[in-house]
Write a protein that holds these residues in place. Structure first.
Motif, PDB file in Angstrom:
ATOM      1  N   GLY A  75       0.898  -1.133   0.027  1.00 22.09           N
ATOM      2  CA  GLY A  75       0.036   0.177   0.078  1.00 22.09           C
ATOM      3  C   GLY A  75       0.838   1.287   0.096  1.00 22.09           C
ATOM      4  O   GLY A  75       2.073   1.140  -0.024  1.00 22.09           O
ATOM      5  N   THR A  76       0.164   2.520   0.154  1.00 26.18           N
ATOM      6  CA  THR A  76       0.857   3.692   0.131  1.00 26.18           C
ATOM      7  C   THR A  76       0.450   4.423   1.511  1.00 26.18           C
ATOM      8  O   THR A  76      -0.334   4.358   1.873  1.00 26.18           O
ATOM      9  N   THR A  77       1.620   4.890   1.999  1.00 30.46           N
ATOM     10  CA  THR A  77       1.384   5.504   3.383  1.00 30.46           C
ATOM     11  C   THR A  77       2.311   6.709   3.365  1.00 30.46           C
ATOM     12  O   THR A  77       2.991   7.041   2.219  1.00 30.46           O
ATOM     13  N   THR A  78       2.569   7.382   4.356  1.00 32.52           N
ATOM     14  CA  THR A  78       3.536   8.381   4.712  1.00 32.52           C
ATOM     15  C   THR A  78       4.539   8.116   5.903  1.00 32.52           C
ATOM     16  O   THR A  78       4.054   7.347   6.776  1.00 32.52           O
ATOM     17  N   ILE A  79       5.558   8.879   5.979  1.00 36.66           N
ATOM     18  CA  ILE A  79       6.462   8.957   7.115  1.00 36.66           C
ATOM     19  C   ILE A  79       5.637   9.891   7.877  1.00 36.66           C
ATOM     20  O   ILE A  79       5.512  10.899   7.805  1.00 36.66           O
ATOM     21  N   ASP A  80       5.399   9.315   9.456  1.00 33.93           N
ATOM     22  CA  ASP A  80       4.662  10.393  10.342  1.00 33.93           C
ATOM     23  C   ASP A  80       5.495  10.780  11.588  1.00 33.93           C
ATOM     24  O   ASP A  80       5.140  11.507  12.516  1.00 33.93           O
ATOM     25  N   GLY A  81       6.781   9.888  11.503  1.00 32.48           N
ATOM     26  CA  GLY A  81       7.737  10.542  12.787  1.00 32.48           C
ATOM     27  C   GLY A  81       9.000   9.858  12.387  1.00 32.48           C
ATOM     28  O   GLY A  81       9.358   9.111  11.632  1.00 32.48           O
ATOM     29  N   LYS A  82       9.911  10.483  13.091  1.00 34.77           N
ATOM     30  CA  LYS A  82      11.312  10.140  12.866  1.00 34.77           C
ATOM     31  C   LYS A  82      11.890  10.296  14.298  1.00 34.77           C
ATOM     32  O   LYS A  82      11.690  11.229  15.115  1.00 34.77           O
ATOM     33  N   TYR A  83      12.867   9.125  14.572  1.00 33.97           N
ATOM     34  CA  TYR A  83      13.234   8.985  16.170  1.00 33.97           C
ATOM     35  C   TYR A  83      14.598   8.388  16.069  1.00 33.97           C
ATOM     36  O   TYR A  83      14.778   7.373  15.351  1.00 33.97           O
ATOM     37  N   GLY A 123      -0.813   5.385   9.993  1.00 36.06           N
ATOM     38  CA  GLY A 123      -1.874   4.342   9.781  1.00 36.06           C
ATOM     39  C   GLY A 123      -1.547   3.074  10.396  1.00 36.06           C
ATOM     40  O   GLY A 123      -2.555   2.071   9.937  1.00 36.06           O
ATOM     41  N   GLY A 124      -0.716   2.896  11.112  1.00 38.27           N
ATOM     42  CA  GLY A 124      -0.599   1.525  11.466  1.00 38.27           C
ATOM     43  C   GLY A 124       0.879   1.291  12.562  1.00 38.27           C
ATOM     44  O   GLY A 124       1.124   2.252  13.142  1.00 38.27           O
ATOM     45  N   GLU A 125       1.095   0.260  13.163  1.00 41.45           N
ATOM     46  CA  GLU A 125       2.120  -0.042  13.992  1.00 41.45           C
ATOM     47  C   GLU A 125       3.345  -0.251  13.210  1.00 41.45           C
ATOM     48  O   GLU A 125       4.201  -1.022  13.800  1.00 41.45           O
ATOM     49  N   TYR A 126       3.565   0.026  11.964  1.00 40.69           N
ATOM     50  CA  TYR A 126       4.813  -0.508  11.223  1.00 40.69           C
ATOM     51  C   TYR A 126       5.787   0.831  11.276  1.00 40.69           C
ATOM     52  O   TYR A 126       5.534   1.957  11.234  1.00 40.69           O
ATOM     53  N   ALA A 127       7.115   0.491  10.886  1.00 43.32           N
ATOM     54  CA  ALA A 127       8.018   1.370  10.617  1.00 43.32           C
ATOM     55  C   ALA A 127       9.052   1.034   9.918  1.00 43.32           C
ATOM     56  O   ALA A 127       9.390  -0.307   9.680  1.00 43.32           O
ATOM     57  N   ILE A 128       9.872   1.850   9.318  1.00 49.34           N
ATOM     58  CA  ILE A 128      11.146   1.646   8.807  1.00 49.34           C
ATOM     59  C   ILE A 128      12.232   1.801   9.776  1.00 49.34           C
ATOM     60  O   ILE A 128      12.082   2.863  10.368  1.00 49.34           O
ATOM     61  N   HIS A 129      12.974   0.926  10.273  1.00 46.33           N
ATOM     62  CA  HIS A 129      13.627   1.209  11.266  1.00 46.33           C
ATOM     63  C   HIS A 129      15.267   0.295  11.130  1.00 46.33           C
ATOM     64  O   HIS A 129      15.432  -0.515  10.238  1.00 46.33           O
ATOM     65  N   ILE A 162       9.546  13.996   7.277  1.00 44.27           N
ATOM     66  CA  ILE A 162       8.051  13.621   7.819  1.00 44.27           C
ATOM     67  C   ILE A 162       7.295  14.148   6.486  1.00 44.27           C
ATOM     68  O   ILE A 162       7.469  15.186   6.069  1.00 44.27           O
ATOM     69  N   GLY A 163       6.436  13.180   6.268  1.00 49.45           N
ATOM     70  CA  GLY A 163       5.475  13.293   5.320  1.00 49.45           C
ATOM     71  C   GLY A 163       5.825  12.851   3.835  1.00 49.45           C
ATOM     72  O   GLY A 163       4.994  12.695   3.092  1.00 49.45           O
ATOM     73  N   ALA A 164       7.220  12.243   3.924  1.00 51.17           N
ATOM     74  CA  ALA A 164       7.429  11.701   2.677  1.00 51.17           C
ATOM     75  C   ALA A 164       6.411  10.182   2.374  1.00 51.17           C
ATOM     76  O   ALA A 164       6.277   9.558   3.108  1.00 51.17           O
ATOM     77  N   THR A 165       6.473  10.294   1.061  1.00 53.27           N
ATOM     78  CA  THR A 165       5.487   9.059   0.538  1.00 53.27           C
ATOM     79  C   THR A 165       6.222   7.649   0.560  1.00 53.27           C
ATOM     80  O   THR A 165       7.386   7.748   0.181  1.00 53.27           O
TER      81      THR A 165
END
Length: 170
Positions: A75-83, A123-129, A162-165
């Motif tokens: 699917g398509t989502t966005t980055i909503d946080g960076k830590y 939109g979920g519990e996923y991350a790129i980490h 943040i906001g990147a597709t």
């Protein structure tokens, strides 16, 4: 008999070298057609690669670990946080499968599966980490998150906002 041992040894050494190569892989500049806007992250689950689109013809490609069987998504989502060095609270599904896991693992802990940085997806519990288990990069290993080598997540983290597709395909 000796031939069988030699073949087994060659396979074992080859697999070890392949895992080491994946664990030490660096992002590389590759060609990519202009289907996506610059700054878009494209994750091709079946390839186990993440692409950061640079322009209409180029992208940076990174090796990644992706969802294991039954845990993949598209699917398509966005980055909503960076830590940086985030603490991690295991999602309910992970807790159900591993009930002895702590409710929170502090950032910077060797047991923290997020590694040195994480970018959460809307939109979920996923991350790129990142990961503290570099040999897991390149495999079907997660509950749906995208795992990167710590140097690679650091590089990507510095390149995106943040906001990147983010587009995930199977």
């Amino acid at each position: 008999m000796l031939e069988r041992i030699a073949v087994t040894l060659a396979i074992t050494i080859g697999a070890g070298l392949a895992m080491t190569a994946a664990a030490e892989a660096r992002p590389e500049l590759v060609g990519m057609s202009g289907q996506y806007s610059p700054g878009t992250i494209v994750i091709r689950t079946h390839e186990r690669h993440l692409y950061l689109v640079l322009d209409g013809e180029h992208a940076m490609r990174y090796p990644v670990g992706v969802g294991k069987a039954g845990k993949q998504w598209a699917g398509t989502t966005t980055i909503d946080g960076k830590y940086r060095y985030p603490a991690w609270a295991p999602p309910a599904e992970v807790k159900r499968d591993k009930p002895n896991i702590p409710d929170v693992i502090p950032g910077g802990s060797p047991q923290n599966p997020m590694g040195v940085a994480a970018m959460t997806l809307a939109g979920g519990e996923y991350a790129i980490h990142g990961t503290n288990v570099p040999n897991s990069v390149g495999g079907f290993v997660s509950y749906g998150c995208i795992r990167m080598l710590n140097p690679d997540i650091t590089d990507l983290y510095d390149r995106v906002s943040i906001g990147a597709t983010v587009v995930v395909t199977r």
